[in-house]
Design a protein around this motif. Structure first.
Motif, PDB file in Angstrom:
ATOM      1  N   ILE A 115       0.837  -1.208   0.000  1.00 25.04           N
ATOM      2  CA  ILE A 115       0.000   0.000   0.000  1.00 25.04           C
ATOM      3  C   ILE A 115       0.869   1.254   0.000  1.00 25.04           C
ATOM      4  N   ASN A 116       0.507   2.189  -0.860  1.00 28.49           N
ATOM      5  CA  ASN A 116       1.139   3.500  -0.779  1.00 28.49           C
ATOM      6  C   ASN A 116       0.190   4.398   0.004  1.00 28.49           C
ATOM      7  N   VAL A 117       0.627   4.756   1.232  1.00 31.49           N
ATOM      8  CA  VAL A 117      -0.296   5.463   2.119  1.00 31.49           C
ATOM      9  C   VAL A 117      -0.540   6.897   1.647  1.00 31.49           C
ATOM     10  N   ASN A 118       0.428   7.459   0.941  1.00 26.91           N
ATOM     11  CA  ASN A 118       0.205   8.822   0.438  1.00 26.91           C
ATOM     12  C   ASN A 118      -0.898   8.818  -0.614  1.00 26.91           C
ATOM     13  N   LYS A 119      -0.806   7.830  -1.516  1.00 26.59           N
ATOM     14  CA  LYS A 119      -1.803   7.752  -2.590  1.00 26.59           C
ATOM     15  C   LYS A 119      -3.063   7.057  -2.101  1.00 26.59           C
ATOM     16  N   ASN A 120      -2.957   6.453  -0.864  1.00 20.69           N
ATOM     17  CA  ASN A 120      -4.073   5.712  -0.311  1.00 20.69           C
ATOM     18  C   ASN A 120      -4.533   4.637  -1.303  1.00 20.69           C
ATOM     19  N   HIS A 121      -3.529   3.849  -1.743  1.00 23.55           N
ATOM     20  CA  HIS A 121      -3.787   3.046  -2.924  1.00 23.55           C
ATOM     21  C   HIS A 121      -2.885   1.792  -2.912  1.00 23.55           C
ATOM     22  N   MET A 122      -3.414   0.689  -3.381  1.00 28.94           N
ATOM     23  CA  MET A 122      -2.644  -0.559  -3.450  1.00 28.94           C
ATOM     24  C   MET A 122      -1.876  -0.571  -4.769  1.00 28.94           C
ATOM     25  N   THR A 123      -0.546  -0.461  -4.653  1.00 27.71           N
ATOM     26  CA  THR A 123       0.267  -0.325  -5.868  1.00 27.71           C
ATOM     27  C   THR A 123       0.702  -1.666  -6.434  1.00 27.71           C
ATOM     28  N   GLY A 124       0.782  -2.644  -5.563  1.00 25.89           N
ATOM     29  CA  GLY A 124       1.249  -3.932  -6.061  1.00 25.89           C
ATOM     30  C   GLY A 124       1.032  -5.036  -5.034  1.00 25.89           C
ATOM     31  N   VAL A 125       1.515  -6.211  -5.407  1.00 27.50           N
ATOM     32  CA  VAL A 125       1.403  -7.353  -4.482  1.00 27.50           C
ATOM     33  C   VAL A 125       2.736  -8.116  -4.454  1.00 27.50           C
ATOM     34  N   GLU A 126       2.938  -8.805  -3.354  1.00 28.20           N
ATOM     35  CA  GLU A 126       4.084  -9.732  -3.317  1.00 28.20           C
ATOM     36  C   GLU A 126       3.518 -11.137  -3.399  1.00 28.20           C
ATOM     37  N   ALA A 127       4.034 -11.891  -4.351  1.00 28.91           N
ATOM     38  CA  ALA A 127       3.576 -13.281  -4.487  1.00 28.91           C
ATOM     39  C   ALA A 127       4.352 -14.146  -3.502  1.00 28.91           C
TER      40      ALA A 127
END
Ligand code: C2E
Ligand code: CA
Ligand code: CA
Length: 761
Positions: free
Chosen positions: A527-539
């Motif tokens: 999560i990018n807390v500044n953008k309040n947004h899920m940017t990616g995942v770790e598999a």
């Protein structure tokens, strides 16, 4: 062999003389009797004076011969040249022959045919008597008879009477017959004598040759005598003189420790009919060197009822040495001279049996030189051998004299300590052995810091037979190797065996898992807390085990790395994650997917081209793939860096996972090619209160800013941790606070979340 022939001829001659002289006595008395009868008979016809004169002649002749016989018997040197005696004897014999022949002139009964015939017959009798006393010398016998024969013929010729011719013919036959007999008798006797000597000589030569060939000497001892008779070979073995030798001299040569057994065997032989064999060491008097002797003693009783001991003696030193060599090869390790596996096993078996009888305990200590293979590979085998020798010497110095150190092969050593009084004895010994670790071993120009792992098993609690004890000591060693603690040894416990069984099972299952599609990927949001947004995942990989259920990677990744499966697993992860990324992208979810790649796989030759192929296959944008590597995993940062550079060139992102736990120095870090730093969970746990954690996290965040790379904190669980990280400008967060790793189908709905103020389950 001219020498032997001379010896033999002398021997025969001496023997001949003995027999001829023995005949003198007999012929003297015989002759004297016959001469008395002749004197009496012919005195009447030829006059008593004549007869007495002749008798005195005979007496003188025989007195001379008897005197000569006396001289012969009294001679001091029995081995002297015998030809002189032969001449003296022959002269005596011929003198008596002439004395007898003189009767034909002194007491010849002229014109008295009957008496004449009688005298000739009497002389024939004397000639016949020579056959009995002189058969041992053909020539002398012939000469004796010829003198008589020729005298008779001469006398008859001088007589020239009518009947003289007839008497001559008769005497011709009588003497002719005697001459022929004499010739035969003499010939047979000489043949016999030669034959006897030949066979004696052959026997002696045969025995000598046999002695030499078989290296067997012999001796003969009449019980009670102070000396024994020794053969030539025996004398060459012992350095004593051959022939008669003092018993004390012989006894002194026997090694003091072996004397009782030699004595025993002789006493045994004395009281039995069997041969008694004994092996002992005897010193050679000349070289002062001990030889190994095999002796067989047998008692015999001779024709005079004397007890005689006969011994054969063989020098078995060479055989003994060969036996020893074979024994050493079979039971000892040629490099270190320690016992080998087989001989250790035998010894352990013996000790276990003894311990079970005495109800005592013993310990088996297994020692393994770690990384020995790489020492061999990098410094060469000679250096490896030297290290093994040094270590074996150190081990021998570290144990009691009664303990046994063996080399099982390669870099594995084993020690047996029996008669244990307490476990602390074992600990003390192991620690002495392991003190080798603290040393820097200099071999040639190399300096080596050896690494050792050790495991201990105890009788009776850890095993009651050699195989189990050795196996359990090995298991304890393996356990120590895997767990990498500060201590370098472990005592065996049953748990170790079940762990081992479990491990072996795990390896087999793991090999099977990939084929039967038992792995799955779970995804954890970043999560990018500044953008309040899920940017990616770790598999993150999971193993759906048919019996155990869902197995986390912590329980199998290390095993997969060890058994060489990690690249196959990594390739599967990469394909699965990329396929998934493409699916999400196509459905309008532009998520960056991070995968974890082990060091070995990352630096494998085809890794970069595999990445490219997978990206192409699933049509994934390179910058939508992030590869997480750990700085500590790769032993060779340069090699790793080359791969990083190539991947970044095509746009793939590189993240340094577990940052701060590795060993990279700042200088190495400065040169490294990467896009993101992942702060390890261990630093996040202490936040926000722990000063050290604060310091570490702040430093890492500052470093990333300075280097111009991205930063992400993982393992964030609490709002306090999150708050602290936000305060110090670390906007990217991964952790249970927002979401645990989830199954693939849960991701789309997570992308919908407003993260600040909302959380996943
Ligand atoms: P990692 O790469 O450091 O992965 C993060 C691990 O921390 C994951 O454990 C994750 O579930 C866990 N985690 C995340 N947030 C939190 C949190 O807030 N609190 C706690 N307590 N834990 C958190 P996981 O999935 O069990 O993976 C463990 C390790 O196994 C990974 O550590 C990684 O080193 C390895 N691994 C996982 N998947 C793969 C893979 O596909 N390939 C390779 N080579 N290694 C993998
Ligand atoms: Ca990771
Ligand atoms: Ca990590």
């Amino acid at each position: 062999m001219p020498n032997t022939i001379n010896v033999r001829q002398n021997e025969i001659r001496r023997n001949q003389n003995d027999l001829l002289y023995a005949g003198v006595k007999f012929s003297a008395f015989g002759t004297f009797g016959a001469a008395l009868v002749v004197t009496y008979t012919f005195g009447a016809v030829s006059g008593h004076n004549n007869a007495l004169a002749w008798l005195s002649l005979i007496v003188v002749a025989y007195a001379i011969r008897l005197y000569d016989l006396l001289a012969y018997n009294r001679r001091t040197d029995k081995n002297d040249s015998s030809s002189q005696w032969k001449i003296r004897l022959s002269a005596g014999a011929l003198l008596s022959s002439i004395a007898w022949a003189s009767s034909l002139w002194i007491i010849y009964p002229e014109n008295n045919p009957a008496y004449e015939a009688l005298l000739i017959l009497a002389l024939g009798g004397v000639a016949g008597g020579a056959l009995a006393t002189l058969p041992y010398d053909k020539k002398l016998n012939n000469a004796f008879q010829l003198i008589l024969f020729l005298s008779v013929q001469t006398r008859l010729f001088v007589d020239a009477s009518d009947y003289a011719a007839s008497l001559s013919v008769v005497s011709f036959f009588v003497f002719g017959f005697l001459l022929v007999c004499g010739k035969e008798v003499g010939k047979n006797y000489i043949d016999l004598l030669s034959l006897r000597y030949d066979s004696q000589e052959t026997n002696i030569t045969l025995m000598k040759t046999t002695e030499e060939m078989a290296k067997v000497g012999y001796w003969q001892w009449g019980i009670g005598e102070k000396s024994l008779e020794a053969s030539e070979m025996l004398s060459s073995i012992t350095g004593l003189n051959s022939g008669i030798t003092s018993i004390t001299d012989c006894y002194k040569l026997i090694h003091p420790a072996d004397r009782p057994s030699v004595k025993n065997s002789i006493m045994k032989a004395l009281h039995s009919d069997d041969d008694c064999t004994v092996e002992f060491r005897a010193k050679n008097r000349r070289t002062q060197e001990y030889r190994n002797i095999n002796q067989v003693v047998k008692r015999i009783i001779d024709s005079h009822n004397n007890t005689i001991l006969i011994g054969t003696v063989q020098d078995v030193t060479a055989i003994k040495q060969a036996e020893e060599r074979i024994y050493n090869l079979a039971f000892y390790d040629p490099l270190t001279s320690l016992r080998n596996r087989a001989s250790f096993h035998d010894y352990l078996k013996f000790s276990v049996d003894l311990a079970s009888k005495q109800q005592s305990s013993l310990a088996v200590i297994y020692m393994d030189l770690d990384e020995f293979k790489s020492i061999n590979d990098s410094y060469g085998h000679e250096c490896g051998d030297a290290l093994l020798r040094e270590f074996s010497e150190h081990l021998q110095r570290s144990v009691r004299k009664t303990d046994v150190v063996a080399r099982l092969g390669g870099d594995e050593f084993i020690i047996l300590i029996d008669n244990l009084s307490s476990e602390s004895d074992v600990i003390a010994t192991v620690e002495r052995c392991l003190s080798f670790l603290k040393q820097t071993i200099t071999i040639g120009s190399y300096k080596i810091n050896p690494k050792i792992s050790s495991g201990v098993s105890m009788y009776p609690q850890d095993g009651r037979d050699p195989d189990t004890l050795i196996k359990n000591a090995t298991i304890a060693t393996d356990y120590i190797k895997k767990s990498k603690p500060l201590v370098k040894y472990a005592f065996y416990s049953e748990q170790m065996t079940s762990d081992l069984v479990e491990r072996v099972r795990l390896e087999a299952d793991l090999r099977h898992a990939l084929k039967s599609d038992q792995f799955e990927l779970w995804y954890q949001p970043k999560i990018n807390v500044n953008k309040n947004h899920m940017t990616g995942v770790e598999a993150l990989i999971r193993w759906r085990h048919p019996i155990k259920g869902l197995v986390p990677p912590g329980l199998f990744i290390e095993t997969a790395e060890r058994i060489g499966m990690i690249s196959d697993i990594g390739a599967w992860v990469m394909r699965t994650a990329c396929r998934q990324q493409a699916i999400w992208r196509r459905s309008g979810l532009p998520l960056q997917v991070a995968i974890n790649i082990s060091g070995e796989h990352f630096t494998a030759p085809d890794f970069v081209s595999d990445v490219k192929a997978v990206l192409k296959e699933f049509d994934v944008q390179p910058n939508d793939l992030e590869i997480e590597i750990t700085e500590s995993l790769s032993r060779n940062p340069e090699e790793q860096n080359v791969v990083c550079r190539e991947l970044r060139k095509i746009g793939v992102k590189i993240a340094i996972d577990d940052f701060g736990t590795g060993y990279s120095s700042l200088s190495v870090l400065g040169e490294m090619e990467f896009d993101t730093i992942k702060i390890d969970r261990s630093f996040i746990i202490g936040l926000p209160d722990n000063i050290n954690s604060q310091l570490m996290v702040k430093t890492i965040v500052g470093l990333s800013a300075a280097m111009g790379c991205d930063i992400i904190a993982e393992g964030v669980e609490t709002s306090e941790q999150l708050g602290y990280l936000m305060d110090i400008d670390c906007p990217n967060i991964q952790g249970y606070y927002f979401s645990k790793p989830v199954e693939v189908m849960n991701i789309p709905k997570l992308t919908q979340l407003e993260w600040m103020g909302q959380r996943a389950a």
